[in-house]
Design a protein around this motif. Structure first.
Motif, PDB file in Angstrom:
ATOM      1  N   ARG A 113     -12.075   0.261 -14.091  1.00 59.19           N
ATOM      2  CA  ARG A 113     -10.667   0.246 -13.740  1.00 59.19           C
ATOM      3  C   ARG A 113     -10.314  -0.971 -12.892  1.00 59.19           C
ATOM      4  O   ARG A 113      -9.435  -1.753 -13.237  1.00 59.19           O
TER       5      ARG A 113
ATOM      6  N   PHE B  23     -21.270  -8.180  -6.443  1.00 61.94           N
ATOM      7  CA  PHE B  23     -21.473  -7.799  -5.051  1.00 61.94           C
ATOM      8  C   PHE B  23     -22.099  -6.414  -4.934  1.00 61.94           C
ATOM      9  O   PHE B  23     -23.037  -6.205  -4.166  1.00 61.94           O
ATOM     10  N   VAL B  24     -21.590  -5.484  -5.710  1.00 67.22           N
ATOM     11  CA  VAL B  24     -22.119  -4.127  -5.650  1.00 67.22           C
ATOM     12  C   VAL B  24     -23.547  -4.074  -6.212  1.00 67.22           C
ATOM     13  O   VAL B  24     -24.420  -3.403  -5.670  1.00 67.22           O
TER      14      VAL B  24
ATOM     15  N   LYS C 270      -9.811   1.965   4.464  1.00 69.86           N
ATOM     16  CA  LYS C 270      -8.828   2.436   3.467  1.00 69.86           C
ATOM     17  C   LYS C 270      -8.375   3.863   3.775  1.00 69.86           C
ATOM     18  O   LYS C 270      -7.250   4.241   3.449  1.00 69.86           O
TER      19      LYS C 270
ATOM     20  N   VAL D  21       1.442   3.512  -7.876  1.00 73.57           N
ATOM     21  CA  VAL D  21       0.650   3.170  -6.700  1.00 73.57           C
ATOM     22  C   VAL D  21      -0.215   1.971  -7.076  1.00 73.57           C
ATOM     23  O   VAL D  21      -0.993   2.037  -8.020  1.00 73.57           O
TER      24      VAL D  21
ATOM     25  N   THR E 247     -12.172   4.616  -6.013  1.00 73.02           N
ATOM     26  CA  THR E 247     -12.824   3.379  -5.588  1.00 73.02           C
ATOM     27  C   THR E 247     -14.217   3.666  -5.052  1.00 73.02           C
ATOM     28  O   THR E 247     -14.481   4.754  -4.529  1.00 73.02           O
ATOM     29  N   GLU E 248     -15.087   2.691  -5.241  1.00 76.88           N
ATOM     30  CA  GLU E 248     -16.430   2.748  -4.658  1.00 76.88           C
ATOM     31  C   GLU E 248     -16.569   1.529  -3.767  1.00 76.88           C
ATOM     32  O   GLU E 248     -16.745   0.409  -4.238  1.00 76.88           O
ATOM     33  N   GLU E 249     -16.454   1.743  -2.476  1.00 75.00           N
ATOM     34  CA  GLU E 249     -16.395   0.623  -1.539  1.00 75.00           C
ATOM     35  C   GLU E 249     -17.795   0.069  -1.258  1.00 75.00           C
ATOM     36  O   GLU E 249     -18.779   0.808  -1.273  1.00 75.00           O
TER      37      GLU E 249
ATOM     38  N   GLY F  94      -9.586  -2.045  -4.287  1.00 73.18           N
ATOM     39  CA  GLY F  94     -10.786  -1.228  -4.312  1.00 73.18           C
ATOM     40  C   GLY F  94     -11.740  -1.647  -5.414  1.00 73.18           C
ATOM     41  O   GLY F  94     -11.612  -2.742  -5.987  1.00 73.18           O
ATOM     42  N   ASN F  95     -12.694  -0.771  -5.710  1.00 71.57           N
ATOM     43  CA  ASN F  95     -13.749  -1.129  -6.636  1.00 71.57           C
ATOM     44  C   ASN F  95     -14.129   0.099  -7.438  1.00 71.57           C
ATOM     45  O   ASN F  95     -14.739   1.023  -6.908  1.00 71.57           O
ATOM     46  N   LEU F  96     -13.745   0.150  -8.708  1.00 72.22           N
ATOM     47  CA  LEU F  96     -14.152   1.255  -9.562  1.00 72.22           C
ATOM     48  C   LEU F  96     -14.454   0.699 -10.944  1.00 72.22           C
ATOM     49  O   LEU F  96     -13.619   0.031 -11.550  1.00 72.22           O
ATOM     50  N   GLN F  97     -15.669   0.965 -11.378  1.00 69.05           N
ATOM     51  CA  GLN F  97     -16.108   0.424 -12.669  1.00 69.05           C
ATOM     52  C   GLN F  97     -15.143   0.839 -13.772  1.00 69.05           C
ATOM     53  O   GLN F  97     -14.753   1.998 -13.875  1.00 69.05           O
TER      54      GLN F  97
ATOM     55  N   PRO G 137      -2.583   0.069  -5.128  1.00 72.25           N
ATOM     56  CA  PRO G 137      -4.007   0.054  -4.809  1.00 72.25           C
ATOM     57  C   PRO G 137      -4.787   0.954  -5.767  1.00 72.25           C
ATOM     58  O   PRO G 137      -4.271   1.975  -6.233  1.00 72.25           O
ATOM     59  N   PHE G 138      -6.002   0.567  -6.064  1.00 68.75           N
ATOM     60  CA  PHE G 138      -6.910   1.318  -6.936  1.00 68.75           C
ATOM     61  C   PHE G 138      -6.449   1.352  -8.394  1.00 68.75           C
ATOM     62  O   PHE G 138      -6.867   2.204  -9.161  1.00 68.75           O
TER      63      PHE G 138
ATOM     64  N   GLY H 291       0.820  -1.197   0.000  1.00 70.24           N
ATOM     65  CA  GLY H 291       0.000   0.000   0.000  1.00 70.24           C
ATOM     66  C   GLY H 291       0.860   1.257   0.000  1.00 70.24           C
ATOM     67  O   GLY H 291       2.093   1.189   0.051  1.00 70.24           O
TER      68      GLY H 291
ATOM     69  N   ILE I 175     -11.013  -6.606  -3.594  1.00 70.14           N
ATOM     70  CA  ILE I 175     -11.746  -5.425  -3.124  1.00 70.14           C
ATOM     71  C   ILE I 175     -11.011  -4.768  -1.960  1.00 70.14           C
ATOM     72  O   ILE I 175     -11.036  -3.553  -1.792  1.00 70.14           O
ATOM     73  N   THR I 176     -10.291  -5.598  -1.172  1.00 66.94           N
ATOM     74  CA  THR I 176      -9.570  -5.039  -0.035  1.00 66.94           C
ATOM     75  C   THR I 176      -8.326  -4.288  -0.501  1.00 66.94           C
ATOM     76  O   THR I 176      -8.024  -3.211  -0.002  1.00 66.94           O
ATOM     77  N   PHE I 177      -7.626  -4.854  -1.448  1.00 68.36           N
ATOM     78  CA  PHE I 177      -6.353  -4.259  -1.856  1.00 68.36           C
ATOM     79  C   PHE I 177      -6.525  -3.231  -2.973  1.00 68.36           C
ATOM     80  O   PHE I 177      -5.923  -2.166  -2.948  1.00 68.36           O
TER      81      PHE I 177
ATOM     82  N   GLU J 257      -4.509   4.803   2.431  1.00 69.30           N
ATOM     83  CA  GLU J 257      -4.574   4.481   1.006  1.00 69.30           C
ATOM     84  C   GLU J 257      -5.386   5.537   0.265  1.00 69.30           C
ATOM     85  O   GLU J 257      -5.125   5.837  -0.887  1.00 69.30           O
TER      86      GLU J 257
END
Lengths: 359, 247, 262
Positions: free
Chosen positions: B202, B211-212, C186, B112, C175-177, B197-200, B114-115, B96, B193-195, C191
């Protein structure tokens, strides 16, 4: 010298190998021994897969392994061609690629390696099989491919580890004849590792008997047959070996006395009795036999036309008769018989073997 | 039969809930397409990275005796046992922005993890590589090493032996290891999702999208699940028939 | 109590949507007396943002009712609702927004009227020390910062988007958690440079997350409704738990975690 000269000394847990081997160029030596005698250790040491603890390996004047001077040529740099037990052809490569593997690995270009492989394929009469995979070969073909693969590296020593062991009994004699012809193609020393005496006697010029990690006898096939120095060597030649003490033309074998022709020999001796020199009778025979005794049949085996059986007390010997004679004498297990043997038919040699090698 | 039912029933449930009339519209939606693309890229990349890094590791574990080998083997297979979320958190601590390696990495290269899609690939590889290592190491153990001796006696050096004999002979295991690690990466959720993240578009893979979507629109979730099932079945059936040896 | 950047005034604008939900009548809230024969397990599905507060509520309720075991099932409100819809044997549903509870009510899953038991507002959450130098909502348009929100469909995500829309900020997100706790983690780890969470979440993080207040005219109020479910396996227990939440004792626990009384 252009041949192989080796003294192999190494220890693997409980097992100790201490064997001297010498094979001149152009000759085939057989290393014969029972299971566990150390045959595969010899192969591994000569091929460079196992370093020696002591001794040396010298091939064509080049030292391959000698711990005393710190020389150890690795397997891939030795000029030792090996035909492995089960052949170990690479299953994912064609016949041509298998044979070309050695030349390629030794630095030849693809085309050059293929040309050389092609030459050996034709010399070993494998033409037409170049594109096949090992799984599509007969046992005899696979063996010749393995031989071609080993020879294509143009080695200084050819090692054959049980080359007929993977074949069934029926094809074995045919393949053996073909192998004998092809072995002549190789000019360097050849070492045949086997546990099968037939193979050794047919293919080899000289025989080294390996027992318990030591060479107990080395000599020509006839020497092994006529003058075996151990029970195992006698078994190889199909003879019976008896130890005893000679005095004035009689050998005491521990209870039973054999009369021999040589009156001069004295002291510990090895006595060789050939199965075909012993005659068998249902009644006490007349004639000039110096040795006649009464015994029973305790084991009986028929091999085609020949019948071999083992007699019981007072002196167990192996006897061979024809199938007709067996019928005539009505021989079965426990049959009471007389056996007779001329004194001149008994081989006698002084027993010079050291105490420790005696069983 | 009961075992089969355990696998087949959830699938039947999924099919029963599929909104067939809305299916074309949902399938052509941006969310599904984006997630499918991210999933395809990241799972294939993770399988390839697993192969490139995992084969040498498996070879060392199978062929080189060194002190602490059991420990290394344990560490390598740890992601098999660890909950993926824990793996993802551990990756954050290491890679991270404030992580042991992540901070110097950002300072030196500006990268970077993450994300980013790279982060997804790292998380996927983390959970997927053990499958390849375990499969390949097993194959190397089972291999008849006399073939390597034969190659050496023919003049092949260590690297040639590995390239021309050892690896080709375990090719079926390499492929099944590759497929297993791909499958694991394709279905990966927790570590990603932990490391990463979640972005459509990307970092949102298919499992993340499911899940979302469950929070918002169940039909979309069902449709994405269906896509996952189909892709997985297609790949696994096709490759299993061709490559996997019967046990 | 919670570390604050002193610059901003704390003014909460309470924006309760008029959705036909009544505030709990006082007489009900007062009658949080222990029921005579409440036993067994009470399964409570609660929004992730209630994690810490409900843990304490659970302890207090179990102390008051020996023989009762409250089991908390925490998660995003939407997933919780899906579980209930699929037949999970839940007794009580405490959601972070009205929408999910209303949907559940429309599907006939709720027994009686849902009641709002707490309110919450939003804050801009930044890691301790504010490494991104975030000043306010405008920062969410800065592509050089690492920014996160809750996903759309999750109450904290929808509320945050409402706030950003009011401020006229188009967010540049990384990100969208899936839930607010994941977002908070995060931020806590550094992060993310900033995210929008509930005020209660910032409070629960201790000193590791700093909260920046959102101007009152932009902020929204989250309303937390609670309901007994129609198919509750333990309806008496469920009812008692809801009464306890609405009681003074329940409310005082919630307010200690930063929730506002409603």
């Amino acid at each position: 010298m252009r041949g192989l000269d080796a003294t192999l000394q190494l220890r693997r847990s409980e097992f100790r190998l201490d064997a001297r081997l010498s094979v001149p160029a152009g000759r085939t030596a057989a290393l014969v021994g029972p299971n566990g005698a150390g045959k595969s250790t010899v192969v591994a040491a000569l091929a460079g897969l196992l370093p020696l603890d002591a001794g040396h390996i010298e091939l064509g004047g080049e030292v391959l392994d000698d711990p005393s001077v710190g020389v150890l040529v690795p397997a891939e740099a030795r000029r030792v061609g090996v035909v492995f037990q089960d052949y170990l052809l690479f299953p994912h490569l064609t016949v041509l690629e298998n044979v070309a593997f050695g030349p390629r690995s030794r630095g030849l270009g693809g085309a050059e390696a293929r040309t050389r492989a092609d030459r050996w394929i034709r010399r070993l009469e494998l033409g037409g099989l170049e594109g096949r995979y090992p799984r599509d070969l007969s046992g005899g073909q696979a063996q010749r491919v393995a031989l071609a693969r080993a020879l294509a590296t143009e080695p200084g020593l050819l090692l054959l580890d049980e080359p007929l062991g993977a074949l069934d009994v029926r094809t074995r004699s045919v393949v053996r004849r073909v192998l004998a012809e092809h072995l002549a193609e190789f000019e360097g020393p050849r070492l045949l590792i086997t546990h099968d005496p037939t193979e050794a006697f047919h293919l080899a010029d000289e025989i080294h008997v390996l027992e318990g990690g030591r060479v107990t006898q080395a000599g020509t096939a006839d020497e092994i047959r006529l003058r075996p120095r151990t029970e195992y060597a006698a078994e190889l030649g199909g003879t019976t070996l008896v130890r005893g003490t000679a005095r004035e033309g009689a050998v005491d074998t521990g209870g039973h006395v054999l009369h021999i022709a040589d009156h001069g020999i004295e002291g510990p001796v090895l006595v060789t009795l050939r199965p075909t020199s012993i005659s068998v009778h249902r009644a006490r025979p007349e004639g000039s036999f110096r040795n006649i005794w009464r015994t029973r049949v305790v084991r009986l085996e028929q091999h085609g036309h020949r019948v071999r059986f083992l007699t019981g007390a007072p002196l167990p010997v192996t006897v061979e008769v024809t199938a007709e004679a067996r019928v005539e004498l009505a021989l079965t297990l426990e049959t009471e018989i007389w056996v007779a043997l001329k004194a001149t038919e008994i081989g006698v040699q002084p027993d010079t073997s050291p105490e420790e090698s005696k069983p | 039969m009961a075992g089969l039912a355990l696998f087949a029933l959830p699938l039947a449930g999924l099919l029963a809930r599929t909104p067939w009339t809305r299916l074309p519209a949902l399938l052509s939606g941006e969310v599904v397409g984006d997630a499918l693309r991210v999933s395809a890229v990241s799972s294939v990349a993770a399988a390839v990275v697993s192969l490139v890094l995992g084969v040498p590791l498996a070879w060392i574990l199978a062929r080189v005796a060194f002190p602490g080998r059991a420990l290394v083997r344990g560490i390598v297979t740890l992601p098999l046992v660890l909950p993926p979320v824990v793996g993802g958190a551990a990756l954050l601590f290491a890679l991270g922005r404030r992580g042991l390696v992540g901070a110097p990495l950002e300072a030196a290269t500006g990268l970077v993890l993450p994300f980013s899609l790279w982060g997804v690939i790292v998380a996927n590889t983390f959970v997927a590589m053990p499958f390849l290592v375990v499969t390949v190491e097993g194959a190397l153990h089972a291999q008849d090493r006399r073939y390597e001796d034969a190659a050496a006696s023919l003049g092949a050096r260590r690297w040639t032996v590995l390239r021309r004999v050892t690896l080709p002979m375990i090719a079926p295991s390499l492929v099944s290891g590759l497929v297993l690690s791909w499958a694991r990466a394709f279905g990966e959720f927790g570590a990603t999702i932990t490391f990463a993240g979640n972005l459509q578009g990307r970092t949102q893979t298919l499992p993340l999208a499911v899940f979302v979507a469950l929070e918002r629109d169940r039909d979309t979730a069902v449709v994405i699940s269906l896509v996952m099932v189909l892709v997985s079945l297609l790949v696994l059936v096709a490759l299993r028939n061709r490559w996997w040896r019967a046990p | 109590m919670r570390p604050q950047r002193p610059a901003r005034a704390v003014v909460l604008s309470v924006v309760l949507c008029a959705c036909g939900v009544q505030s709990a009548p006082d007489n009900l809230a007062d009658s949080g007396a222990p029921g005579a024969s409440i036993t067994g397990m009470i399964l409570v599905s609660a929004a992730a943002s209630l994690t810490d507060a409900f843990a304490e509520v659970e302890a207090a309720f179990e102390a008051a009712h020996p023989g009762v075991d409250v089991v908390l099932n925490l998660g995003g409100s939407g997933s919780l609702r899906t579980q209930i819809l699929e037949g999970a044997p839940v007794d009580v549903f405490a959601s972070a927004d009205m929408a999910d509870t209303e949907k559940a009510a429309r599907d006939g899953l709720v027994s009686g009227e849902p009641r709002i038991f707490a309110g919450n507002s939003l804050q801009v959450a930044v890691p301790k020390g504010n490494p991104g130098g975030v000043e306010g909502l405008e920062a969410f348009a800065d592509p050089s910062l690492r920014l996160g929100l809750c996903a759309q469909g999750v109450p904290c995500g929808d509320l945050a988007r409402t706030v950003l829309a009011r401020a006229g900020v188009v967010p540049s997100l990384d990100t969208e958690e899936p839930d607010v706790r994941a977002l908070l983690t995060k931020i806590e780890l550094g992060e993310l440079d900033a995210g929008i969470t509930y005020l209660t979440d910032v409070a629960s993080a201790g000193g590791s997350v700093w909260g920046l207040d959102i101007p009152a005219d932009l902020n929204v109020m989250a309303a937390y409704p609670i309901a007994v479910l129609a198919h509750a396996p333990n309806p008496r227990g469920a009812d008692a738990f809801v009464r306890f939440i609405l009681s003074d004792e329940g409310r005082s626990i919630l307010s200690r975690f930063g929730f506002t009384r409603s």
